[in-house]
Design an enzyme around this catalytic site. Structure first.
Site, mmCIF file in Angstrom:
data_model
loop_
_atom_site.group_PDB
_atom_site.id
_atom_site.type_symbol
_atom_site.label_atom_id
_atom_site.label_comp_id
_atom_site.label_asym_id
_atom_site.label_seq_id
_atom_site.Cartn_x
_atom_site.Cartn_y
_atom_site.Cartn_z
ATOM 1 N N ASP A 197 -12.145 -9.858 -27.443
ATOM 2 C CA ASP A 197 -11.058 -9.377 -26.588
ATOM 3 C C ASP A 197 -10.614 -7.989 -27.051
ATOM 4 O O ASP A 197 -10.178 -7.817 -28.186
ATOM 5 C CB ASP A 197 -9.876 -10.345 -26.651
ATOM 6 C CG ASP A 197 -8.763 -9.922 -25.709
ATOM 7 O OD1 ASP A 197 -8.866 -10.230 -24.505
ATOM 8 O OD2 ASP A 197 -7.812 -9.249 -26.168
ATOM 9 N N TYR A 248 -5.699 -0.375 -27.736
ATOM 10 C CA TYR A 248 -5.830 -0.746 -29.150
ATOM 11 C C TYR A 248 -6.442 0.386 -29.978
ATOM 12 O O TYR A 248 -6.355 0.383 -31.203
ATOM 13 C CB TYR A 248 -6.684 -2.013 -29.327
ATOM 14 C CG TYR A 248 -6.162 -3.254 -28.642
ATOM 15 C CD1 TYR A 248 -4.850 -3.324 -28.166
ATOM 16 C CD2 TYR A 248 -6.980 -4.360 -28.455
ATOM 17 C CE1 TYR A 248 -4.380 -4.465 -27.525
ATOM 18 C CE2 TYR A 248 -6.513 -5.503 -27.814
ATOM 19 C CZ TYR A 248 -5.213 -5.541 -27.350
ATOM 20 O OH TYR A 248 -4.754 -6.679 -26.714
ATOM 21 N N LYS A 288 -8.907 -4.063 -21.053
ATOM 22 C CA LYS A 288 -7.687 -4.071 -20.243
ATOM 23 C C LYS A 288 -7.305 -2.662 -19.809
ATOM 24 O O LYS A 288 -7.478 -1.704 -20.560
ATOM 25 C CB LYS A 288 -6.533 -4.691 -21.039
ATOM 26 C CG LYS A 288 -6.864 -6.054 -21.625
ATOM 27 C CD LYS A 288 -5.708 -6.657 -22.405
ATOM 28 C CE LYS A 288 -6.188 -7.835 -23.236
ATOM 29 N NZ LYS A 288 -6.824 -7.433 -24.488
ATOM 30 N N HIS A 290 -3.264 -4.858 -18.076
ATOM 31 C CA HIS A 290 -2.667 -5.225 -19.365
ATOM 32 C C HIS A 290 -1.212 -5.687 -19.221
ATOM 33 O O HIS A 290 -0.793 -6.658 -19.848
ATOM 34 C CB HIS A 290 -2.744 -4.022 -20.317
ATOM 35 C CG HIS A 290 -2.769 -4.392 -21.758
ATOM 36 N ND1 HIS A 290 -3.487 -3.707 -22.701
ATOM 37 C CD2 HIS A 290 -2.163 -5.388 -22.442
ATOM 38 C CE1 HIS A 290 -3.320 -4.254 -23.897
ATOM 39 N NE2 HIS A 290 -2.510 -5.285 -23.755
#
Length: 318
Positions: free
Chosen positions: A48, A53, A82, A115
């Site tokens: 994931d 990130y 996302k 997201h």
């Protein structure tokens, strides 16, 4: 160590999604390469990710390494990314997705999620703020972002699409206005926030729940001293001792028995390996009910600092 075979669920479009994946939020670029390599080596096939990130290139390097050494083929893997809040305009969705694909070194994603329902100011940094440190918003409707990710399916850039952090009303609004239905809603989910009503709502609409922070997100950046630690909860520890398992095993097994996909995050090899040792035991109905009873609406990732956004999702029951 023998690689564990992780069971999958079948999404409404026929694709299979492994019940446990490796979460990569807050995994630093240096350590995430080894984490993903270790995860794939011991049996994880579901990773994931998310553009925000900031580590998708490192995840991609690990994937490339494990394909090249013959551990897996691309089609063995289930990779999620996302769409971040600053890319909700339809014209920005495909370029943002392609950036993730480039960083991950992939031709397609298995799952692409919006997201958050909230849009942030576009064409600037990922966390746009004014001089008073207040977030800057865009008023782009998440329905526009959804139309963009439907285009991504049509272009073969992602096989499945879904949502993250959407409440029941926002999910229903997508369902009422979509060409392609979401297959997943990824939300915070653990015994303090068991999401029973949202799980039932989504199940009735053929949408799976993915649980992020299934272990309680002890290393979330805004944790305060004295905040409850789910894995140290005496009631969880007692159940773990009864089954001769760790608290993490109990928390993950709890989700699996509810048909919820879980994505525990770790960069520690021993924990990554341990987190999938949950298919050799089952919790009793009595213990499942007991764990259900720990629910206290204990949300750790509330994003209260943007609660004045018109699409902030946590102002409703579920």
């Amino acid at each position: 160590m023998m690689a564990v075979q992780i069971p999958s669920v079948t999404l409404r479009n026929g694709y299979k999604m492994p019940l446990i994946g490796l979460g990569t939020w807050k995994s630093n670029p240096g350590e995430v390469v080894e984490a993903v390599k270790n995860a794939i080596a011991c049996g994880y096939r579901h990773i994931d990710c998310a553009l925000v990130y900031g580590n998708e290139a490192e995840v991609g390097a690990a994937i490339k390494s494990k394909i090249e050494d013959g551990t897996v083929k691309r089609e063995d893997l289930f990779i999620t990314s996302k769409l971040w809040n600053t890319f909700h305009s339809k014209t920005l969705v495909i370029p943002s997705l392609k950036k993730s694909l480039t960083d991950l070194g992939l031709d397609y994603l298995d799952l692409y999620l919006i997201h958050w329902p909230m849009g942030y100011k576009e064409h600037c940094e990922l966390f746009p703020k004014d001089e008073n440190d207040k977030f800057l918003y865009s008023d782009v409707d998440y329905l526009e972002a959804w139309a963009g990710i439907e285009d991504a399916v049509d272009q073969g850039l992602t096989r499945s699409i879904g949502l993250s952090n959407f409440n029941k009303d926002q999910i229903q609004r997508i369902l009422d206005n979509c060409q392609i239905k979401p297959v997943v809603n990824q939300v915070e989910c653990h015994p303090y926030l068991n999401q029973r009503k949202l799980i039932d709502f989504c199940k009735s609409r053929d949408i799976f729940i993915t649980a992020y922070s299934p272990l309680g997100s002890p290393n979330r950046p805004w944790a305060k001293p004295g905040d409850p630690l789910l894995m140290e909860d005496p009631k969880i520890v007692a159940i773990a001792n009864k089954y001769e398992k760790t608290p993490a095993h109990i928390l993950l097994r709890y989700q699996i028995q509810r048909g919820v996909i879980a994505i525990p995050k770790s960069v520690t090899k021993s924990r990554i390996e341990s987190n999938i040792q949950v298919f050799d035991f089952a919790l009793s109905d009595e213990d499942m009910k007991a764990i259900d009873s720990f629910d206290c609406n204990g949300r750790f990732l509330h994003l209260d600092w943007v609660k004045d956004h018109k699409y902030w999702p946590f102002d409703t029951e579920f």
